[in-house]
Scaffold this active site. Structure first.
Site, mmCIF file in Angstrom:
data_model
loop_
_atom_site.group_PDB
_atom_site.id
_atom_site.type_symbol
_atom_site.label_atom_id
_atom_site.label_comp_id
_atom_site.label_asym_id
_atom_site.label_seq_id
_atom_site.Cartn_x
_atom_site.Cartn_y
_atom_site.Cartn_z
ATOM 1 C CD GLU A 230 -0.298 1.781 -2.110
ATOM 2 O OE1 GLU A 230 -0.698 1.856 -3.288
ATOM 3 O OE2 GLU A 230 -0.365 2.732 -1.303
ATOM 4 C CD GLU A 451 -6.082 2.789 -3.879
ATOM 5 O OE1 GLU A 451 -5.582 1.893 -3.168
ATOM 6 O OE2 GLU A 451 -5.553 3.902 -4.069
#
Length: 624
Positions: A230, A451
């Site tokens: 990520e 996120e």
């Protein structure tokens, strides 16, 4: 501990005895040293490659990073290789430097003590190492190799230019160090520890006085790349560091005010080892999980102590304190990543107030708790006592993010639109061992999870747009550290009272003062009853009103009067009655925490790694 026989170690030799015939180095465990020629016999009198490979010293080097759970890796292995496979140049053996050995022993001795292992005899700094006057070399130079080489910016671009590209580990380190050098009066880089594979967990700090905590100045941390695949958060923090430096130098009133009143710490990559796995596949080709874990195959956001379960137990006990919960002893019996330990140590040394962890895979801001108050429920709203404040923090990010505010339900994160693009973590999906819950329950720090988008490893051409979407949310979020109240807790002589507790009526979560007696209490607008108390002093109660539009923390100081001597009518450890108990110092990993219970005369748990060696077992590793 018995010393090894001379045949295994030998006495230190004169410089003249270090002349040798150089041969190719062909040892797998030492394949990444900075030289490629060695000599036999070695400093340990091994006369061939086969003799080295079958030795207990060599086998120890090959498993030491597992035994020490990544601590001091690869430093110890490289140092050991310098003895087992000495560097040979021009027909002479060069010995490693004694000062490098000494510094490493000081740093790594606690890791050996924790598993009841003696310091290896062949890393005796006085026996197999030498000084600069004898032409020694630094066997750890490879750990800095390539990181000090300056990369030129593309021609024609000013120093304020930001390259919106993916950064390798070496490139990231160079950019952060170059940025800190440009803004040396307000910035510095430092490492909070090493990853399992030995990469520095590098932080860049911004402050009017970098390197020190200033009285009344709140501390903020932003962490990226806890999951190695990520990567958007990693890049956003690299860009943010350059932006803060450039804007400060250009005289931006907003950035100058932020950096002059706040100490900001950016850790772009908490999992640099996992990033390497993900980057090898490349953007667009990366799977959903490739590189997510660290090099031990541990998910770092499931590796923190589960204090939330203990919180739910304490919350049902009348009068019990349910903040600053200690790390349970059994936690250390499991596998704890060096990256996780580094974060916990970092939190012990700096009084953080606010934090965000940047992830990828969706477009939403979540806030604690992440673990459901009913463990069987995979999705259940599970608020903290500071739920109102956490929602304000989450909205401070989401409300100024253009895509999070986009009204289309078909977009990335569209399923969170009706919630305002924020959600309680456990109401999304429940899990234990998360970093945000740990921050809240073990320290004074409030952490949210962001996120950044549905692509975990976005293509390079998308990075500029992602930065444009997140620049204002990042700044707006950091400015939220100045909401609520701050102040000093002192005794009647003006002496700071450290670890005093700041209670807010109706919110069952206290915070504590820093060593200098200063504190910060994030609070939503409204009227609050605030109490300061500490063992040996009378508590002080004040009413505080925080206006809705107030963006600077209100100053609320407390002067505590000593209690009169005589019998006290309070229960030690009670939360609200009387004084409450003395707060525990933040937990460190106890020495020997990973030791297995042993009966009289039995060997430590790690001895099984060496049982196949028979009479060559390394008894010099045994302490008793």
């Amino acid at each position: 501990m018995a010393l090894p026989p001379l045949s295994a170690g030998g006495c230190p030799r004169s410089a003249a005895a270090d002349s040798a015939m150089c041969v190719d180095l062909q040892l797998q465990t030492c394949s990444d040293v900075t030289y490629n020629r060695t000599a036999f016999p070695t400093l340990l009198q091994h006369r061939s490659r086969e003799a080295v490979e079958s030795s207990s010293e060599y086998i120890l080097l090959s498993v030491l990073h597992h035994l020490l759970e990544g601590q001091c890796n690869p430093d110890l292995r490289l140092l050991g290789c310098a003895v087992l496979a000495p560097r040979c140049e021009g027909g002479r053996v060069r010995r490693p430097c004694r000062h490098v050995c000494g510094a490493l022993r000081e740093a790594c001795q606690p890791a050996f003590d924790a598993i009841d292992m003696a310091w290896p005899y062949f890393l005796d700094c006085g026996r197999y190492f030498s000084g600069p006057e004898e032409g020694c070399y630094d066997p750890l130079e490879k750990l800095r190799g390539g990181l000090d080489i300056e990369e030129a910016l593309p021609s024609g671009h000013p120093p304020t230019f930001i390259q919106f590209t993916h950064h390798s580990y070496a490139q990231m380190v160079r950019v952060l160090r170059r940025t800190a050098a440009r803004c040396a009066h307000i910035s510095k880089t430092y490492s909070i520890g090493r990853s399992f594979d030995g990469r520095d967990l590098l932080v860049i700090e911004f402050s009017s006085r970098p390197g020190q905590h200033e009285l009344m100045e709140p501390e903020v941390k932003l962490i990226g790349n806890i999951h190695g695949n990520e990567v958007a958060g990693r890049e956003m923090l690299i860009y943010l560091a350059q932006y803060l430096c450039s804007e400060y130098l250009l005289g931006s009133p907003r950035i100058q005010r932020l950096l002059n009143t706040t100490r900001i710490h950016l850790l772009p990559s908490m999992n640099p080892d996992g990033y390497e796995v993900a980057a090898a596949e490349g953007a667009g080709y990366n799977g959903w999980t490739s590189g997510r874990q660290n090099a031990q195959n541990l998910d770092l956001n499931r590796n923190f102590p589960d204090l939330t379960s203990e919180y739910y137990r304490l919350a049902s006990v009348r009068g019990a304190r349910s903040d600053h919960i200690a790390i349970p002893q059994h936690y250390w019996w499991g596998k704890v990543a060096p990256e996780t330990k580094a974060i916990m140590k970092w939190m012990r040394t700096i009084p953080f107030v606010l934090s965000a962890s940047l992830h990828g895979g969706d477009l939403v801001v979540s806030y604690p708790f992440d673990f459901s108050k009913h463990p069987q429920e995979e999705k259940m709203f599970s608020p903290t006592p500071d739920d109102k404040m956490f929602k304000l923090l989450a909205r401070a990010y989401a409300d100024v993010h253009p895509m999070m505010m986009d009204r289309s339900e078909n977009r990335c994160g569209g399923n969170f639109l009706k919630r305002g693009s924020i959600i309680n973590g456990a109401d999304w999906y429940s899990f234990t061992g998360g970093m945000s819950d740990f921050n809240y329950l073990h320290s004074n720090c409030f952490e949210i999870t962001v996120e950044l988008g549905c692509m975990k490893f976005p293509p390079e051409e998308a990075l500029y747009t992602i930065w444009q979407h997140n620049k204002e949310p990042l700044l707006n979020f950091m400015e939220m550290v100045h909401r609520g109240i701050k102040g000093m807790v002192m005794d009647k002589f003006g002496k700071p009272v450290k670890n005093a507790r700041i209670l807010v009526k109706g919110i069952r979560h206290d915070i504590t003062t820093a060593p200098d007696g200063d504190y910060w209490r994030l609070l939503p607008p409204g009227a609050h009853i605030v109490i300061a108390q500490a063992p040996g002093y009378s508590k002080v109660i004040k009413k505080v009103i925080i206006p809705a539009r107030m963006k600077r923390a209100g100053r609320v100081d407390f002067i505590l009067q000593p209690l009169r001597t005589g019998p006290q009518k309070f229960l030690p450890g009670s939360r609200r009655g009387g004084l409450g108990g003395e707060p525990q110092e933040p937990d460190e990993e106890p020495l020997g925490a990973r030791r297995q219970p042993t009966t009289g005369g039995s060997k430590p748990w790690w001895w099984s790694y060496f049982t196949s060696l028979g009479q060559h077992q390394p008894r010099w590793l045994l302490k008793y």
